[in-house]
Design a protein around this motif. Structure first.
Motif, PDB file in Angstrom:
ATOM      1  N   SER A 123     -10.193  12.641  -3.554  1.00 34.61           N
ATOM      2  CA  SER A 123      -9.024  12.051  -4.207  1.00 34.61           C
ATOM      3  C   SER A 123      -8.032  13.137  -4.587  1.00 34.61           C
ATOM      4  CB  SER A 123      -9.438  11.293  -5.465  1.00 34.61           C
ATOM      5  OG  SER A 123     -10.283  10.218  -5.147  1.00 34.61           O
ATOM      6  N   ILE A 124      -6.755  12.797  -4.457  1.00 40.53           N
ATOM      7  CA  ILE A 124      -5.677  13.686  -4.876  1.00 40.53           C
ATOM      8  C   ILE A 124      -5.075  13.109  -6.148  1.00 40.53           C
ATOM      9  CG2 ILE A 124      -3.346  14.486  -4.331  1.00 40.53           C
ATOM     10  CD1 ILE A 124      -4.220  14.930  -1.505  1.00 40.53           C
ATOM     11  N   PHE A 125      -4.948  13.961  -7.153  1.00 38.15           N
ATOM     12  CA  PHE A 125      -4.331  13.605  -8.426  1.00 38.15           C
ATOM     13  C   PHE A 125      -3.035  14.404  -8.507  1.00 38.15           C
ATOM     14  CE2 PHE A 125      -8.861  13.213  -8.666  1.00 38.15           C
ATOM     15  CZ  PHE A 125      -9.089  12.045  -9.380  1.00 38.15           C
ATOM     16  N   HIS A 126      -1.912  13.720  -8.633  1.00 39.83           N
ATOM     17  CA  HIS A 126      -0.641  14.442  -8.640  1.00 39.83           C
ATOM     18  C   HIS A 126       0.459  13.597  -9.263  1.00 39.83           C
ATOM     19  CE1 HIS A 126       1.280  12.610  -4.820  1.00 39.83           C
ATOM     20  NE2 HIS A 126       0.266  11.864  -5.174  1.00 39.83           N
ATOM     21  N   VAL A 127       1.633  14.214  -9.429  1.00 40.62           N
ATOM     22  CA  VAL A 127       2.831  13.489  -9.822  1.00 40.62           C
ATOM     23  C   VAL A 127       3.782  13.535  -8.643  1.00 40.62           C
ATOM     24  CG1 VAL A 127       2.621  13.810 -12.311  1.00 40.62           C
ATOM     25  CG2 VAL A 127       3.812  15.542 -10.972  1.00 40.62           C
ATOM     26  N   ARG A 128       4.510  12.469  -8.464  1.00 37.81           N
ATOM     27  CA  ARG A 128       5.457  12.420  -7.351  1.00 37.81           C
ATOM     28  C   ARG A 128       6.822  11.999  -7.856  1.00 37.81           C
ATOM     29  NH1 ARG A 128       5.975   7.200  -4.934  1.00 37.81           N
ATOM     30  NH2 ARG A 128       4.745   5.691  -6.102  1.00 37.81           N
ATOM     31  N   GLY A 129       7.830  12.387  -7.111  1.00 31.87           N
ATOM     32  CA  GLY A 129       9.202  12.103  -7.493  1.00 31.87           C
ATOM     33  C   GLY A 129       9.998  13.389  -7.498  1.00 31.87           C
ATOM     34  N   SER A 130      11.131  13.361  -8.169  1.00 28.11           N
ATOM     35  CA  SER A 130      11.965  14.560  -8.257  1.00 28.11           C
ATOM     36  C   SER A 130      12.485  14.711  -9.674  1.00 28.11           C
ATOM     37  CB  SER A 130      13.144  14.464  -7.283  1.00 28.11           C
ATOM     38  OG  SER A 130      14.128  13.573  -7.777  1.00 28.11           O
ATOM     39  N   ILE A 131      13.093  15.866  -9.938  1.00 25.11           N
ATOM     40  CA  ILE A 131      13.615  16.101 -11.277  1.00 25.11           C
ATOM     41  C   ILE A 131      14.873  15.276 -11.553  1.00 25.11           C
ATOM     42  CG2 ILE A 131      12.583  18.383 -11.477  1.00 25.11           C
ATOM     43  CD1 ILE A 131      15.382  19.561 -10.921  1.00 25.11           C
ATOM     44  N   ARG A 132      15.387  14.595 -10.549  1.00 21.38           N
ATOM     45  CA  ARG A 132      16.524  13.695 -10.756  1.00 21.38           C
ATOM     46  C   ARG A 132      16.095  12.354 -11.344  1.00 21.38           C
ATOM     47  NH1 ARG A 132      19.434  14.197  -5.014  1.00 21.38           N
ATOM     48  NH2 ARG A 132      19.924  16.411  -5.122  1.00 21.38           N
ATOM     49  N   GLU A 133      14.794  12.123 -11.332  1.00 23.29           N
ATOM     50  CA  GLU A 133      14.254  10.880 -11.868  1.00 23.29           C
ATOM     51  C   GLU A 133      12.967  11.208 -12.616  1.00 23.29           C
ATOM     52  OE1 GLU A 133      11.831   9.531  -7.925  1.00 23.29           O
ATOM     53  OE2 GLU A 133      14.005   9.328  -7.913  1.00 23.29           O
ATOM     54  N   GLY A 179       9.611  14.381 -16.864  1.00 28.55           N
ATOM     55  CA  GLY A 179      10.714  13.438 -17.008  1.00 28.55           C
ATOM     56  C   GLY A 179      11.926  13.881 -16.211  1.00 28.55           C
ATOM     57  N   ARG A 180      12.992  13.118 -16.351  1.00 26.93           N
ATOM     58  CA  ARG A 180      14.243  13.439 -15.657  1.00 26.93           C
ATOM     59  C   ARG A 180      14.815  14.732 -16.244  1.00 26.93           C
ATOM     60  NH1 ARG A 180      19.905  10.212 -15.382  1.00 26.93           N
ATOM     61  NH2 ARG A 180      20.538  11.120 -13.384  1.00 26.93           N
ATOM     62  N   GLN A 181      15.192  15.665 -15.344  1.00 29.04           N
ATOM     63  CA  GLN A 181      15.670  16.967 -15.801  1.00 29.04           C
ATOM     64  C   GLN A 181      17.023  17.361 -15.225  1.00 29.04           C
ATOM     65  OE1 GLN A 181      12.254  19.873 -15.916  1.00 29.04           O
ATOM     66  NE2 GLN A 181      11.213  18.098 -15.018  1.00 29.04           N
ATOM     67  N   SER A 182      17.518  16.582 -14.273  1.00 33.45           N
ATOM     68  CA  SER A 182      18.859  16.839 -13.746  1.00 33.45           C
ATOM     69  C   SER A 182      19.511  15.509 -13.417  1.00 33.45           C
ATOM     70  CB  SER A 182      18.826  17.754 -12.514  1.00 33.45           C
ATOM     71  OG  SER A 182      18.307  17.079 -11.394  1.00 33.45           O
ATOM     72  N   ASP A 183      20.834  15.532 -13.370  1.00 31.71           N
ATOM     73  CA  ASP A 183      21.552  14.297 -13.061  1.00 31.71           C
ATOM     74  C   ASP A 183      21.737  14.154 -11.553  1.00 31.71           C
ATOM     75  OD1 ASP A 183      23.704  15.944 -12.327  1.00 31.71           O
ATOM     76  OD2 ASP A 183      24.764  15.623 -14.214  1.00 31.71           O
ATOM     77  N   ASP A 184      22.460  13.148 -11.151  1.00 31.12           N
ATOM     78  CA  ASP A 184      22.641  12.874  -9.720  1.00 31.12           C
ATOM     79  C   ASP A 184      23.437  13.954  -8.999  1.00 31.12           C
ATOM     80  OD1 ASP A 184      21.177  10.552  -9.990  1.00 31.12           O
ATOM     81  OD2 ASP A 184      22.947   9.313 -10.379  1.00 31.12           O
ATOM     82  N   ASN A 185      24.121  14.807  -9.751  1.00 29.66           N
ATOM     83  CA  ASN A 185      24.884  15.918  -9.158  1.00 29.66           C
ATOM     84  C   ASN A 185      24.119  17.232  -9.245  1.00 29.66           C
ATOM     85  OD1 ASN A 185      27.131  14.257  -8.588  1.00 29.66           O
ATOM     86  ND2 ASN A 185      27.794  14.440 -10.721  1.00 29.66           N
ATOM     87  N   ASP A 186      22.828  17.163  -9.539  1.00 30.02           N
ATOM     88  CA  ASP A 186      21.957  18.335  -9.683  1.00 30.02           C
ATOM     89  C   ASP A 186      22.333  19.226 -10.855  1.00 30.02           C
ATOM     90  OD1 ASP A 186      20.167  17.708  -7.643  1.00 30.02           O
ATOM     91  OD2 ASP A 186      21.428  18.647  -6.116  1.00 30.02           O
ATOM     92  N   LEU A 198      12.308  24.328 -16.184  1.00 34.63           N
ATOM     93  CA  LEU A 198      11.944  23.153 -15.402  1.00 34.63           C
ATOM     94  C   LEU A 198      10.453  22.883 -15.542  1.00 34.63           C
ATOM     95  CD1 LEU A 198      13.934  23.584 -12.067  1.00 34.63           C
ATOM     96  CD2 LEU A 198      14.334  21.916 -13.872  1.00 34.63           C
ATOM     97  N   TYR A 199      10.098  21.613 -15.565  1.00 38.09           N
ATOM     98  CA  TYR A 199       8.702  21.179 -15.639  1.00 38.09           C
ATOM     99  C   TYR A 199       8.498  20.220 -14.480  1.00 38.09           C
ATOM    100  CZ  TYR A 199       4.372  19.328 -17.669  1.00 38.09           C
ATOM    101  OH  TYR A 199       3.073  18.954 -17.886  1.00 38.09           O
ATOM    102  N   CYS A 200       7.904  20.746 -13.398  1.00 39.50           N
ATOM    103  CA  CYS A 200       7.738  19.970 -12.165  1.00 39.50           C
ATOM    104  C   CYS A 200       6.252  19.771 -11.876  1.00 39.50           C
ATOM    105  CB  CYS A 200       8.433  20.691 -11.013  1.00 39.50           C
ATOM    106  SG  CYS A 200      10.197  20.939 -11.303  1.00 39.50           S
TER     107      CYS A 200
END
Length: 125
Positions: free
Chosen positions: A30-40, A85-92, A101-103
């Protein structure tokens, strides 16, 4: 079960970090991870019955082992560490430029630290 820190390096995207728990002799686990981007806001996810995809820029480093009887502790710890959590807006543009950054990699480091603090990971020779 052997526990690994895995990393996928992509040519056009940030490196992705995850925790892999090998649950049988064929390499499945099993893989345990977080997915997505810092924009969301990222999401925590468990993906079971798979092997980490082997690709040109892939690494798998054994951390330690967790006994079968403690696997659910590992799952609880992973669920208990909040995803980034979200760390940047839609314009980066950074929302809080003074904060680091916390990724996915930092989330994984937090999970490993919590697993060690709770005594979930055991040393194996």
């Amino acid at each position: 079960y052997n526990v690994y820190k895995v990393a996928y390096v992509y040519p056009t995207a940030p490196t992705h970090h995850a925790l892999f728990v090998e649950t049988d002799d064929t390499g499945l686990g099993s893989i345990f991870h977080v997915r997505g981007s810092i924009r969301e806001e990222m999401e925590y996810e468990i993906r079971s019955r798979l092997t980490p995809r082997q690709q040109q820029h892939f690494s798998k480093v054994r951390i330690r082992a967790v006994p079968y009887t403690r696997l659910w502790y590992l799952m609880d710890v992973c669920e208990g560490v909040p995803p980034p959590g979200r760390q940047s807006d839609d314009n980066d543009e950074r929302i809080n430029p003074g904060e680091p950054l916390y990724c996915c990699g930092e989330w994984l480091d937090s999970v490993i630290q919590e697993l060690k603090c709770h005594g979930v990971l055991d040393n194996l020779p």
